[in-house]
Design an enzyme around this catalytic site. Structure first.
Site, PDB file in Angstrom:
ATOM      1  N   ASN A   9       4.910   0.373  -5.434  1.00  0.00           N
ATOM      2  CA  ASN A   9       3.661  -0.131  -6.011  1.00  0.00           C
ATOM      3  C   ASN A   9       2.527   0.630  -5.337  1.00  0.00           C
ATOM      4  OD1 ASN A   9       1.417  -1.511  -6.811  1.00  0.00           O
ATOM      5  ND2 ASN A   9       1.964  -3.453  -5.844  1.00  0.00           N
ATOM      6  N   LYS A  11      -0.564   0.520  -5.958  1.00  0.00           N
ATOM      7  CA  LYS A  11      -1.820  -0.240  -5.905  1.00  0.00           C
ATOM      8  C   LYS A  11      -2.983   0.659  -6.350  1.00  0.00           C
ATOM      9  CE  LYS A  11       0.319  -3.239  -2.559  1.00  0.00           C
ATOM     10  NZ  LYS A  11       0.205  -4.130  -1.424  1.00  0.00           N
ATOM     11  N   HIS A  95       1.352 -10.098  -8.997  1.00  0.00           N
ATOM     12  CA  HIS A  95       1.284  -9.662  -7.596  1.00  0.00           C
ATOM     13  C   HIS A  95       0.292 -10.552  -6.828  1.00  0.00           C
ATOM     14  CE1 HIS A  95       0.514  -7.268  -4.049  1.00  0.00           C
ATOM     15  NE2 HIS A  95       1.680  -6.691  -4.285  1.00  0.00           N
ATOM     16  N   SER A 212       5.698  -4.893   3.826  1.00  0.00           N
ATOM     17  CA  SER A 212       5.884  -4.010   4.987  1.00  0.00           C
ATOM     18  C   SER A 212       7.292  -3.420   5.068  1.00  0.00           C
ATOM     19  CB  SER A 212       5.503  -4.729   6.288  1.00  0.00           C
ATOM     20  OG  SER A 212       4.131  -5.105   6.252  1.00  0.00           O
TER      21      SER A 212
HETATM   22  P1  13P Z   1       3.252  -3.134   1.698  1.00  0.00           P
HETATM   23  O1  13P Z   1       4.599  -2.449   1.599  1.00  0.00           O
HETATM   24  O2  13P Z   1       2.122  -2.159   1.887  1.00  0.00           O
HETATM   25  O3  13P Z   1       3.271  -4.251   2.686  1.00  0.00           O
HETATM   26  O4  13P Z   1       2.956  -3.794   0.265  1.00  0.00           O
HETATM   27  C1  13P Z   1       3.941  -4.577  -0.339  1.00  0.00           C
HETATM   28  C2  13P Z   1       3.522  -4.897  -1.703  1.00  0.00           C
HETATM   29  O5  13P Z   1       2.562  -5.618  -1.930  1.00  0.00           O
HETATM   30  C3  13P Z   1       4.262  -4.281  -2.808  1.00  0.00           C
HETATM   31  O6  13P Z   1       3.914  -4.855  -4.027  1.00  0.00           O
END
Ligand code: 13P
Length: 249
Positions: A9, A11, A95, A212
């Site tokens: 993802n 983002k 999400h 994470s």
């Molecule tokens: P991180 O791996 O940066 O913690 O993000 C997880 C996440 O929200 C995937 O959708």
């Protein structure tokens, strides 16, 4: 058997040139991947270019949200047929960042899931508790209700459905859940699916862990029979770290 599924993802990261550069690197690094399904979920602006750059690679394309109407006067929204038209395979729905910052609720999640499935898109439905909810001992209730309400009225078979258990306190913090914690909640999610859709459907549905996930902890999660993959944020923005996660074996 459930095929492991690892999705990135991205983002709100990556311009089009940056996105294309990343997938070109991934194509080379993941050329020999096997026994795992992989998807990348760029921002809407890069979906077309990334889709073109992925052609023939076996890496799937995902979007990060979708609206539930097919078209209309809904400024800024993206409709399911628009994603299908771009060759999108999956869409992330619900999400926690959308729940936290953009007013997403289990009701809107449910509408989006139904609309996406109606257009034959795969869905990755995200659920997970906040730190306060965990500390108050509410994790199981919160997650069960997110699953029940997010998926109410969905018809089996659930082959296009993936669930991502993403505890909010583990996202972007570097504090991943332990594999034991993830397994406990994922088992609860599977039991909830069993009550709603029957044991066979529950057993066939893939449930990822997210929060994470890094190259140095992916193996702990994938070693558990109940955990079917990962939804990766930060570590999916760099080709070599995402490739290491995909090649966890
Ligand atoms: P991180 O791996 O940066 O913690 O993000 C997880 C996440 O929200 C995937 O959708």
């Amino acid at each position: 058997m459930r095929k492991p599924f690892i999705a990135g993802n991205w983002k709100m990261y990556k311009t089009v040139p940056e996105a294309v550069r990343l997938v070109k690197q991934l194509r080379v690094m993941l050329d020999d991947m096997e026994d795992v399904e992989v998807a990348v979920c760029p921002p809407f602006t890069a979906l077309h270019a990334v889709g073109e750059a992925l052609k023939g690679s076996g890496i799937k394309l995902g979007a990060q949200d979708v609206y539930w109407e097919n078209e209309g006067a809904y400024t800024s929204q993206i409709a399911p047929p628009m994603l299908a038209d771009l060759g999108v395979d999956y869409v992330i729905i619900g999400h926690s960042e959308r729940r936290q910052y953009f007013g997403e609720t289990d009701v809107t999640v449910n509408k989006k899931v139904k609309a996406a499935l109606a257009h034959n898109l795969g869905v990755i439905v995200c659920v997970g508790e906040t730190l306060e909810q965990r500390q108050a001992g509410e994790t199981e209730d919160v997650v069960r209700i997110q699953v029940e309400q997010g998926l109410v009225g969905i018809e089996a078979p659930l082959e296009k459905l993936v669930i991502a258990y993403e505890p909010v306190w583990a996202i972007g913090t570097g504090h991943n859940a332990t594999a034991d914690d993830a397994e406990t909640v994922i088992s609860l999610i599977r039991r909830t699916l069993g009550v709603m859709f029957g044991r066979d459907q529950a057993d066939a549905t893939r449930i990822q862990y997210g929060g994470s996930v890094k190259p140095n902890n992916i193996q702990e999660f994938m070693a558990r029979e109940t955990i079917d993959g990962a939804l990766v944020g930060g570590a999916s923005l760099d080709a070599s770290s995402f490739a290491q996660i995909v090649k966890y074996k």
